[in-house]
Design a protein around this motif. Structure first.
Motif, PDB file in Angstrom:
ATOM      1  N   LEU A   1       9.376  -9.126   9.331  1.00 30.74           N
ATOM      2  CA  LEU A   1       9.162  -9.474  10.889  1.00 30.74           C
ATOM      3  C   LEU A   1       8.039 -10.048  10.910  1.00 30.74           C
ATOM      4  O   LEU A   1       6.850  -9.479  10.726  1.00 30.74           O
ATOM      5  N   GLY A   2       7.920 -11.469  11.137  1.00 30.89           N
ATOM      6  CA  GLY A   2       6.667 -12.072  10.988  1.00 30.89           C
ATOM      7  C   GLY A   2       5.895 -11.972   9.851  1.00 30.89           C
ATOM      8  O   GLY A   2       6.725 -12.393   8.603  1.00 30.89           O
ATOM      9  N   ASP A   3       4.611 -11.723   9.426  1.00 34.05           N
ATOM     10  CA  ASP A   3       4.270 -11.935   8.379  1.00 34.05           C
ATOM     11  C   ASP A   3       3.967 -10.259   7.679  1.00 34.05           C
ATOM     12  O   ASP A   3       3.857 -10.377   6.490  1.00 34.05           O
ATOM     13  N   GLY A   4       4.838  -9.376   8.351  1.00 43.33           N
ATOM     14  CA  GLY A   4       4.806  -7.955   7.922  1.00 43.33           C
ATOM     15  C   GLY A   4       3.714  -7.325   7.691  1.00 43.33           C
ATOM     16  O   GLY A   4       3.874  -6.061   7.438  1.00 43.33           O
ATOM     17  N   SER A   5       2.506  -7.737   8.275  1.00 45.81           N
ATOM     18  CA  SER A   5       1.217  -7.157   8.370  1.00 45.81           C
ATOM     19  C   SER A   5       1.234  -5.895   9.348  1.00 45.81           C
ATOM     20  O   SER A   5       0.143  -4.962   9.204  1.00 45.81           O
TER      21      SER A   5
END
Length: 303
Positions: free
Chosen positions: A191-195
């Protein structure tokens, strides 16, 4: 043996907790908004302020897990209103009943890990129970009001435990049920950049922690019900893909999530690097301390 009064007993977590308490020899009376069926149930109407105060007086522990489903249409005002009111009103009615009782039973008040809000913009610090609550995300706002509704019980001298619950991972319920199906279909991904840090807890640790706090006669205050090692979304994605033997190439862009998820987007993109410091200090030992263990427990067939 403790006398436990349980609201929300028909829900997923309530059903599991009730079974665990009965298995340990405690007596459990379930509050129901329908007709009571048996001596182990009692009818209440929190929206009218009606509850059997004799039951509260007789209880050693009162637990509130009542609330409308979190899953729903995040763009719906009706859904948002019911989600908030169902938690705040039930908590307030129980807290007021405890505060006005003579025996002052302990109160385990359900709540959510969203209390802390997104901390990415301040370096994504480790958040224990003393951390501040930031931002105005929908669920963060709900949890603040939810906690405030419980405070009259503590102020009156009752032992108050606020259960700041992270998403409970089990194949029979959200969110893991939906995530499992997506990954099995080959549609799983970051989800998104996963960070962003993504707190979670296994069902058996959530139940174990709740039972521990019900039985501990001194534990009080807020408790983060989450596994000790909070993964990033990317780590969760990789671990789930490995355990399901599926790829995880997909990525949902952040702008798509913000549009589609509406009020719930901060829960998917915000970062909560939380730790269960108070729970561990109280003596609870986790069975599933990290994402791999949580998912393994959650994906196993129920016995």
């Amino acid at each position: 043996m403790a006398q436990v009064l349980l609201a929300g007993a028909s829900g997923f977590l309530g059903t599991e907790l009730r079974g665990a308490l009965l298995g340990r020899g405690h007596a459990v009376t379930s509050l129901t908004r329908g007709e009571a069926r048996g001596t182990d149930q009692s009818t209440w109407d929190p929206y009218a302020g009606r509850i059997d105060r004799d039951l509260v007086e007789a209880a050693d522990v009162v637990v509130n897990l009542a609330g409308s489903p979190t899953l729903g249409n995040p763009h719906s005002e009706k859904w948002a209103r019911e989600l908030r009111e169902s938690r705040v009103i039930t908590t307030r009615v129980l807290a007021d009943a405890i505060a006005s009782s003579d025996r002052k039973p302990a109160f385990l008040a359900g709540n959510g890990i969203s209390f802390y809000g997104d901390h990415q913009d301040v370096g994504d610090p480790v958040l224990d129970e003393t951390a501040d609550s930031r931002g105005d995300a929908f669920l963060t706002s709900v949890t603040r009001g939810w906690q405030a509704a419980a405070e009259p019980a503590g102020e009156a001298g009752a032992r108050l435990c606020v259960l700041r619950t992270a998403p409970v991972m089990d194949r029979r319920s959200a969110p893991l049920k939906e995530q499992r199906l997506l990954f099995l279909a080959g549609l799983g991904g970051r989800l998104g950049d996963g960070s962003q840090r993504m707190p979670m807890i296994s069902l058996r640790d959530w139940v174990g922690a709740a039972v521990h706090l019900a039985e501990d006669e001194v534990a009080s205050g807020p408790f983060n019900l989450c596994c000790p090692q909070t993964p990033t979304n990317a780590e969760f994605t990789e671990a789930l893909a490995q355990q399901l033997h599926r790829p995880s190439f997909a990525t949902v862009p952040a702008f798509v999530l913000r549009t589609a998820a509406g009020r719930m987007a901060p829960e998917l993109l915000g970062s909560l690097n939380v730790v269960p410091a108070a729970l561990e200090a109280s003596g609870y030992v986790f069975r599933d301390p990290d994402v791999s263990a949580v998912l393994q427990a959650g994906l196993s067939q129920p016995t």
